[in-house]
Design a protein around this motif. Structure first.
Motif, PDB file in Angstrom:
ATOM      1  N   PRO A   1       6.138  -6.791 -10.548  1.00  0.00           N
ATOM      2  CA  PRO A   1       7.030  -7.763 -11.001  1.00  0.00           C
ATOM      3  C   PRO A   1       8.583  -7.710 -10.518  1.00  0.00           C
ATOM      4  N   ARG A   2       8.818  -7.206  -9.508  1.00  0.00           N
ATOM      5  CA  ARG A   2      10.307  -6.497  -8.503  1.00  0.00           C
ATOM      6  C   ARG A   2       9.084  -7.356  -7.619  1.00  0.00           C
ATOM      7  N   GLY A   3       8.560  -7.834  -6.709  1.00  0.00           N
ATOM      8  CA  GLY A   3       7.215  -8.337  -6.105  1.00  0.00           C
ATOM      9  C   GLY A   3       6.937  -7.296  -5.014  1.00  0.00           C
ATOM     10  N   GLU A   4       6.746  -6.098  -5.273  1.00  0.00           N
ATOM     11  CA  GLU A   4       6.497  -4.750  -4.080  1.00  0.00           C
ATOM     12  C   GLU A   4       5.377  -5.067  -4.604  1.00  0.00           C
ATOM     13  N   LEU A   5       4.330  -4.527  -3.360  1.00  0.00           N
ATOM     14  CA  LEU A   5       3.350  -4.599  -3.092  1.00  0.00           C
ATOM     15  C   LEU A   5       2.791  -3.608  -3.616  1.00  0.00           C
ATOM     16  N   ILE A   6       1.955  -2.964  -3.426  1.00  0.00           N
ATOM     17  CA  ILE A   6       1.510  -1.651  -4.046  1.00  0.00           C
ATOM     18  C   ILE A   6      -0.406  -1.470  -3.925  1.00  0.00           C
TER      19      ILE A   6
ATOM     20  N   ARG B   1       6.955  -6.330   5.095  1.00  0.00           N
ATOM     21  CA  ARG B   1       6.805  -5.282   5.356  1.00  0.00           C
ATOM     22  C   ARG B   1       5.080  -5.667   5.845  1.00  0.00           C
ATOM     23  N   LEU B   2       4.493  -5.967   5.191  1.00  0.00           N
ATOM     24  CA  LEU B   2       3.298  -6.027   5.469  1.00  0.00           C
ATOM     25  C   LEU B   2       3.210  -6.938   6.580  1.00  0.00           C
ATOM     26  N   SER B   3       3.623  -8.494   6.476  1.00  0.00           N
ATOM     27  CA  SER B   3       3.764  -9.269   7.940  1.00  0.00           C
ATOM     28  C   SER B   3       3.764  -7.993   9.567  1.00  0.00           C
ATOM     29  N   ALA B   4       4.393  -7.222   9.148  1.00  0.00           N
ATOM     30  CA  ALA B   4       4.459  -6.794  10.745  1.00  0.00           C
ATOM     31  C   ALA B   4       3.219  -5.838  10.878  1.00  0.00           C
ATOM     32  N   LEU B   5       2.707  -5.677  10.236  1.00  0.00           N
ATOM     33  CA  LEU B   5       1.763  -4.905  10.585  1.00  0.00           C
ATOM     34  C   LEU B   5       0.033  -6.228  10.049  1.00  0.00           C
ATOM     35  N   VAL B   6       0.156  -7.483   9.757  1.00  0.00           N
ATOM     36  CA  VAL B   6      -0.681  -8.545   9.770  1.00  0.00           C
ATOM     37  C   VAL B   6      -2.299  -8.235  10.610  1.00  0.00           C
ATOM     38  N   GLU B   7      -1.676  -7.223  12.413  1.00  0.00           N
ATOM     39  CA  GLU B   7      -2.569  -8.240  13.304  1.00  0.00           C
ATOM     40  C   GLU B   7      -4.237  -6.382  12.564  1.00  0.00           C
TER      41      GLU B   7
ATOM     42  N   GLY C   1       1.320   5.140  -4.795  1.00  0.00           N
ATOM     43  CA  GLY C   1       2.990   5.913  -5.024  1.00  0.00           C
ATOM     44  C   GLY C   1       3.117   4.806  -3.650  1.00  0.00           C
ATOM     45  N   ASN C   2       2.631   3.681  -2.429  1.00  0.00           N
ATOM     46  CA  ASN C   2       2.537   3.711  -1.390  1.00  0.00           C
ATOM     47  C   ASN C   2       3.179   1.897  -1.667  1.00  0.00           C
ATOM     48  N   LYS C   3       4.721   1.877  -2.183  1.00  0.00           N
ATOM     49  CA  LYS C   3       4.992   0.571  -1.903  1.00  0.00           C
ATOM     50  C   LYS C   3       5.430  -0.578  -0.437  1.00  0.00           C
TER      51      LYS C   3
END
Length: 157
Positions: free
Chosen positions: A95-100, A113-119, A106-108
Motif C-alpha cells: 500500500p505504500r507503493g514499495e516493490l517487494i 530504483r527498479l528503473s535504474a536496473l531495468v536493462e 525483506g528486499n523492498k
C-alpha cells in the motif's frame, strides 16, 4: 462497468506519468458473479489464472510468454506462479507503493530504483545479454541464495 474501469486507468496520472497503453484484461462476468467469486468464495485468483492460461495457450507449448509480473495481493502471486512466472521476477506492490521481490520479501525497492536496473531485470528482446539473465535460475541471486530457515516465535531471543 468495464468502460468505467478502462476510462479510469487511462485517466490515472502521477505528476505527468501515465500508465502505458496496452491490453486491458477485464472480467467478462457480471458484477454479482465477480462479487461472489471474490468476496463470497474468496478466490479472486480464479479469473486471473484462467485469463493468463488462455493467453499462455496462444503460444507454442514449450514457450513461457510471461517474463515478470506485478501484483498487490498474495492471490496475484499465487496466480502468477500457476502460469509459470519465475518466482525471482514476481513483484508485490504494498500500500505504500514499495516493490517487494517475492523471492526476497525483506528486499523492498521502488519503481524509480527498479528503473535504474531495468536493462538487467528486463533485457531487451533480441539483444545479446549474458546467460545470467536469460537463465535467471542460475544467476548468483537465485542459485547461491540460502533458503531462509524457519523462525520459532515462541522461543525467547
Amino acid at each position: 462497468m468495464a468502460d468505467m474501469t478502462r476510462e479510469y486507468l487511462h485517466w490515472v496520472n502521477d505528476r505527468g506519468t501515465l500508465l502505458p497503453r496496452g491490453p486491458l484484461l477485464l472480467s467478462p462476468s457480471s458484477l454479482f458473479s465477480a462479487f461472489h467469486r471474490e468476496v463470497i468464495e474468496k478466490k479472486p485468483e480464479k479469473f486471473k489464472i484462467q485469463c493468463l492460461t488462455d493467453i499462455k495457450n496462444l503460444f507454442p507449448p514449450d514457450t513461457h510468454p510471461f517474463y515478470a509480473a506485478f501484483g498487490n495481493r498474495e492471490s496475484d502471486v499465487f496466480a502468477y506462479k500457476q502460469v509459470g512466472v519465475p518466482v525471482c521476477r514476481i513483484f508485490t506492490v504494498n500500500p505504500r507503493g514499495e516493490l517487494i521481490l517475492e523471492q526476497a520479501k525483506g528486499n523492498k525497492t521502488s519503481y524509480s530504483r527498479l528503473s535504474a536496473l531495468v536493462e538487467h531485470v528486463f533485457p531487451l528482446r533480441g539483444s545479446q545479454h549474458s546467460a545470467t539473465f536469460s537463465c535467471p535460475e542460475f544467476s548468483s541471486f537465485c542459485h547461491w541464495r540460502q533458503p531462509i530457515g524457519e523462525v520459532c516465535l515462541e522461543e525467547p531471543l
